[in-house]
Structure formats: C-alpha cells, structure tokens
Design a protein around this motif. Sequence first.
Motif, short mmCIF file in Angstrom:
data_model
loop_
_atom_site.label_atom_id
_atom_site.label_comp_id
_atom_site.label_asym_id
_atom_site.label_seq_id
_atom_site.Cartn_x
_atom_site.Cartn_y
_atom_site.Cartn_z
N ILE A 19 0.85 -1.19 0.00
CA ILE A 19 0.00 0.00 0.00
C ILE A 19 0.89 1.24 0.00
O ILE A 19 1.78 1.36 0.83
N GLY A 20 0.63 2.17 -0.92
CA GLY A 20 1.36 3.43 -0.95
C GLY A 20 0.94 4.34 0.19
O GLY A 20 -0.20 4.28 0.67
N VAL A 21 1.86 5.19 0.63
CA VAL A 21 1.60 6.11 1.73
C VAL A 21 1.86 7.54 1.26
O VAL A 21 2.86 7.82 0.62
N ARG A 22 0.94 8.42 1.61
CA ARG A 22 1.14 9.86 1.38
C ARG A 22 1.01 10.57 2.71
O ARG A 22 0.18 10.22 3.54
N ARG A 23 1.83 11.61 2.89
CA ARG A 23 1.75 12.45 4.08
C ARG A 23 1.31 13.85 3.66
O ARG A 23 1.78 14.36 2.65
N VAL A 24 0.43 14.43 4.46
CA VAL A 24 -0.16 15.72 4.13
C VAL A 24 -0.01 16.67 5.32
O VAL A 24 -0.32 16.29 6.45
N PRO A 25 0.46 17.90 5.09
CA PRO A 25 0.54 18.86 6.20
C PRO A 25 -0.85 19.13 6.80
O PRO A 25 -1.84 19.27 6.07
N VAL A 26 -0.91 19.20 8.11
CA VAL A 26 -2.18 19.39 8.78
C VAL A 26 -2.84 20.70 8.35
O VAL A 26 -4.07 20.78 8.23
N ALA A 27 -2.07 21.73 8.08
CA ALA A 27 -2.65 23.01 7.64
C ALA A 27 -3.38 22.85 6.31
O ALA A 27 -4.44 23.44 6.10
N THR A 28 -2.84 22.04 5.43
CA THR A 28 -3.48 21.79 4.13
C THR A 28 -4.84 21.12 4.33
O THR A 28 -5.83 21.47 3.68
N VAL A 29 -4.90 20.17 5.24
CA VAL A 29 -6.15 19.46 5.54
C VAL A 29 -7.17 20.44 6.12
O VAL A 29 -8.33 20.44 5.71
N ARG A 30 -6.74 21.26 7.05
CA ARG A 30 -7.67 22.21 7.69
C ARG A 30 -8.19 23.25 6.70
O ARG A 30 -9.37 23.61 6.74
N VAL A 31 -7.33 23.73 5.82
CA VAL A 31 -7.79 24.69 4.81
C VAL A 31 -8.82 24.03 3.89
O VAL A 31 -9.85 24.63 3.56
N HIS A 32 -8.57 22.79 3.51
CA HIS A 32 -9.54 22.06 2.68
C HIS A 32 -10.88 21.94 3.39
O HIS A 32 -11.93 22.20 2.80
N LEU A 33 -10.85 21.57 4.66
CA LEU A 33 -12.08 21.27 5.39
C LEU A 33 -12.80 22.52 5.87
O LEU A 33 -14.02 22.62 5.75
N CYS A 34 -12.03 23.48 6.41
CA CYS A 34 -12.63 24.64 7.11
C CYS A 34 -12.42 25.97 6.40
O CYS A 34 -12.97 26.98 6.82
#
Length: 191
Positions: free
Chosen positions: A96-111
């Motif tokens: 299984i491939g793994v990707r890491r994402v900065p938490v700020a990127t996730v929060r901007v996407h969501l909120c």
Amino acid sequence: MRICCFDLASRTGVAFGGVDAMPTIVAWPLRRAGQSTELAVGNLGENLRDLFDLEQFDLVVAEEYLNPAAAPSADAVISQIMMHGCLEGIAKVYGIGVRRVPVATVRVHLCGKATAHPPRSKGSMPLSAREKAKNREDTKAMVFKQCVALGYFERGAKPDFDRADAAALFDFAAATYGRARRPFALQGQTL
C-alpha cells in the motif's frame, strides 16, 4: 478507491473506507502517559497488521509529522518519526502506498483556514503558553464542528479531536486522491 487515514499520536485517530461513502472512524489508544514510545509503536504495528489483514486499501494517508524545529520536545520528534516509520514499513509489506499531508493543508480544505485564530502580525508580542494552548484547542474545536456539519459525527456528539482529525484527513484524501464529491457546507451550516 479505498483509503485509510491516520492522525498518528499516543491516541491515534483512524478513518477508513471507500471514498464515496462515510468512513469508519475510530481511535486507537497506543499508550498512556508515562509509557514508552516503543510500546506505542509496537501497539501501532499490531493494530496496523490486524486492520490490513481484514481490509484492503489502495492508499494510506497520514498527517505529516512536525518539523523537528517546531516540535515541543525531542521525545515528540522521536515518537513521530518512529510512528511514521512503522506505518510506512507495514504499509509497504502490504503493498500500500503512503502519502503524508501537512495538517494546515487538511484544515484549509475542510474549514477554509488553517487555524481558528489569525496569526499575529510581525512585531507583535509572542503568544504565551496559555494563548498557544487556547489557539490549539479552538482550532481542534473548529475541525470537529465542521466534521459534525459534514455528517462525520452526529449533532451533539461529544468532541473527539483525534477521531475528528482522522475524519478531516479522510475528507481531504477522498477529494484529492479519490476525486470523491461531498455536499457543500460552510462551517457551522446545517445540511
């Protein structure tokens, strides 16, 4: 596409499933205060093995670990690197491939923003420890509130920030890597 998302910590948030459906969202307590990082990593490895034996995933996504310069302590750096290494190694064994994402990127996407409070302007006094803790708590609450608005948790549910961070990561990964669509909802808006 089936994905599995991790907010790696002493209590690890996990969200997994198909990108076009609501994921299963759980939390794995890996260690208690005062217990070793090695214990947490061993528990993480066992949980990963059990999950990957039962479920098939196309992709694993995890929050990026903190830059060591920004981490609160050497122990936090060591713990994060060991947990990410465990996740990478076991995912590789299962192909299984793994990707890491900065938490700020996730929060901007969501909120729509990375933190609940805007950063201070240059030349301002630095935040006190109490202010930093409040900002962190408010940001976690912002993410949880948006997860409720999107249907990841029932209205009135007790806040669970570890599970909310995993749900937020799943939402980002499903939209970004799985091209899933979700209903549009502004923060705090009732669907």
